[in-house]
Design an enzyme around this catalytic site. Structure first.
Site, mmCIF file in Angstrom:
data_model
loop_
_atom_site.group_PDB
_atom_site.id
_atom_site.type_symbol
_atom_site.label_atom_id
_atom_site.label_comp_id
_atom_site.label_asym_id
_atom_site.label_seq_id
_atom_site.Cartn_x
_atom_site.Cartn_y
_atom_site.Cartn_z
ATOM 1 N N ILE A 7 0.850 -1.192 0.000
ATOM 2 C CA ILE A 7 0.000 0.000 0.000
ATOM 3 C C ILE A 7 0.880 1.235 0.000
ATOM 4 C CG2 ILE A 7 -1.714 1.297 1.336
ATOM 5 C CD1 ILE A 7 -2.423 -1.553 2.604
ATOM 6 N N LYS A 8 0.593 2.143 -0.935
ATOM 7 C CA LYS A 8 1.332 3.405 -1.014
ATOM 8 C C LYS A 8 0.397 4.550 -0.643
ATOM 9 C CE LYS A 8 3.611 6.638 -4.142
ATOM 10 N NZ LYS A 8 3.776 7.101 -5.528
ATOM 11 N N VAL A 9 0.773 5.314 0.372
ATOM 12 C CA VAL A 9 -0.001 6.486 0.776
ATOM 13 C C VAL A 9 0.942 7.674 0.961
ATOM 14 C CG1 VAL A 9 -1.947 5.270 1.850
ATOM 15 C CG2 VAL A 9 0.108 5.710 3.183
#
Length: 306
Positions: A204-206
């Site tokens: 997950i990239k945030v």
């Protein structure tokens, strides 16, 4: 041979088939951070997303797709991520030299006045054909078009899993449901990580969260339970906790270009908060090559210490 840390992380994905796990291990066992369970990935989708001049004029070598994959290889990144055109241009000549992530959807800045929604610009079949280790996909929680994005992502994850490919999800809140400041609010970033995890994202990239709480109902909970948000380290810890109590790989974007000292100060806080790594584009490839490699190495060293 996998380290104990890599095996531990893979154990969190117990429902996955051997192909998905092998490709996750392939990414974790590559580059200067191999075996640590930490990640520094070079993403170059900015040409599509922001336009060529805005992306590459600061360092004209970047107009050439080969420049970026060579930078990622030389710096010892875990992987290189890009849209179909860039990956097609380099996949054969650099086959096996670095894990590739094919970003399957992209948007541009030429159209205005509608809810954020990226077009699907690549396929799982393309990713297989090009020898990629994973697919990537962007969702925009807060957009009026979010449900269509969630549904499309579910289908792509299912297809990718069936052929042994994991999925990296860029979870970027934006749209009519949020204020501009709210896009990086700590409650919203944590929510974005949770949504991506629930949709089946493996990585997950945030964005790094700001000390802002967007939702009134969330604000009451943050205050009632004294959830700390004063430092970036605190906020990162909350976002990582929001992704299945840290049992999903959460990495953070580098954001807009800034000075070396500022980048490293931010990364030190991100690492201290328990992040699994950084996915850093403009802050790397817009610098002269030698300077970019030095920066990426310094970022990797911060994660090694963490």
């Amino acid at each position: 041979m996998a380290t104990a840390r890599v095996r531990e992380i893979l154990s969190w994905y117990s429902s996955e088939n051997p192909g998905v796990k092998a490709n996750l291990a392939r990414i974790m066992n590559h580059g200067r951070l191999a075996g640590t369970g930490k990640f520094v990935i070079l993403p170059v989708d900015q040409g599509f997303e922001h336009g060529p001049a805005r992306s590459f004029a600061p360092n004209p070598g970047g107009y050439d797709p080969r420049y970026h994959v060579e930078l990622a290889i030389e710096a010892g990144c875990n992987a290189y991520a890009a849209p179909l055109g860039f990956i097609e241009h380099v996949a054969s000549d650099y086959a096996g030299e670095i894990p590739l992530i094919l970003k399957l959807n992209n948007s541009d800045t030429l159209s205005k006045g509608h809810e954020p929604c990226s077009a699907i610009t690549g396929s799982v079949e393309d990713a297989l054909r090009l020898g990629c280790a994973a697919i990537g996909y962007t969702i925009y929680p807060g957009s009026g078009a979010r449900n269509e994005q969630y549904e499309a992502l579910r289908e792509l994850i299912l297809e990718a899993k069936s052929v042994g490919l994991p999925t990296v999800v860029w979870s970027y809140p934006r749209g009519a449901g949020l204020t501009k400041e709210g896009e990086t609010a700590v409650d919203v970033c944590g929510y974005a990580a949770q949504i991506a995890a629930q949709l089946g994202a493996h990585i997950i990239k945030v964005k790094p969260p700001k000390d802002v709480i967007e939702q009134a109902e969330a604000k009451k909970v943050f205050e009632k339970y004294a959830i700390p948000t004063a430092t970036l380290k605190d906020r990162i810890a909350h976002v990582v906790q929001s992704a299945f109590n840290g049992r999903r790989i959460v990495i953070f974007s580098g954001g807009e270009a800034k000075g070396t000292e500022e980048v490293l100060k931010e990364v030190a806080e991100i690492a201290a908060g328990g992040a699994f790594g950084s996915i850093m584009g403009r802050n790397a490839f817009q610098r002269p090559r030698k300077e970019a490699i030095e920066l990426l190495h310094a970022v990797m060293d911060l994660y090694k210490k963490g």
